[in-house]
Design an enzyme around this catalytic site. Sequence first.
Site, PDB file in Angstrom:
ATOM      1  N   ARG A 169       7.575   1.616  -8.568  1.00 50.36           N
ATOM      2  CA  ARG A 169       6.990   0.317  -8.250  1.00 50.36           C
ATOM      3  C   ARG A 169       7.466  -0.822  -9.146  1.00 50.36           C
ATOM      4  O   ARG A 169       7.213  -1.987  -8.822  1.00 50.36           O
ATOM      5  CB  ARG A 169       5.457   0.414  -8.304  1.00 50.36           C
ATOM      6  N   ARG A 227      -1.039   5.308  -1.981  1.00 46.87           N
ATOM      7  CA  ARG A 227      -0.108   6.387  -1.662  1.00 46.87           C
ATOM      8  C   ARG A 227       0.115   7.283  -2.876  1.00 46.87           C
ATOM      9  O   ARG A 227       0.573   8.414  -2.741  1.00 46.87           O
ATOM     10  CB  ARG A 227       1.235   5.814  -1.197  1.00 46.87           C
TER      11      ARG A 227
END
Length: 265
Positions: free
Chosen positions: A183, A83
């Site tokens: 993340r 992504r």
Amino acid sequence: MLDEKYTGNGKVVLLAGGGKIYTDIAARFVRSERSLEEIAASPYSRQIVRNILESGHRAALEFDFFLFGVEGYSRVTETQLVRKRLASYLIKSGRAELGGKRRFSVVYPASVRDFGAEVTLPDGHRARLSGRDLADLTRQWYDAGLEAGLPEEDLRYLKPQATEFKAIIGMNAHALLDWFSIRCCRNAQHEIRHLAWQMLSLCRKAAPDLFQGAGPSCVHLGYCPENRLQNPKCRGRILTQEEALAILREHRGAQVARAEDFDAE
């Protein structure tokens, strides 16, 4: 035979990056009247890199590129990884014909491996199967398809998301800082968070000046932008953006009140 691996044990290797830092050269170029040769020959300046990071003008960071080799992670994490579009990916092919020599590797949490559930088999019988049983049944079906001459390109459609992927990943320092902020957060899915922290650890060792203070958003912002979605483990320990703004408004109100009292005198 089923080749089993478990989440949390993925491997990351820094293939290239660090050493000579180009961010300070790029930053000098913008304002300097010297020749390119003189700029390139200038001694490295840690202060210039620090100024770039503190100012938020991060375009110069895009001239430092890092290359990673990754294995031992599942296709679940691959889907989340790609992504991030400001990156380059070379992922090991799942369709190339290897003459039946492809290893059927799976990566999954131990809880999924051992969990058993009652299922109805195609012949109508009931059986209790664990995650490992399901993975092995898929492997047997896949191997039978190879023996029957079906192309691996077609058989891969029935592979589980737990199948291992291997990749080479390239990101510049700007993209990495943005990626780490999302993340490395506790709200990230546990496997991609493990991948992000592995990559960050390697970056900090290879280029500490570029990645000093890198990490989840709360590290460099000083507050959590997730607000109501803040991870439960962070509540009460890290201010949310809404809480930080409320404190700031209260502080400003107190300053205005003191100023009004001073003017009244």
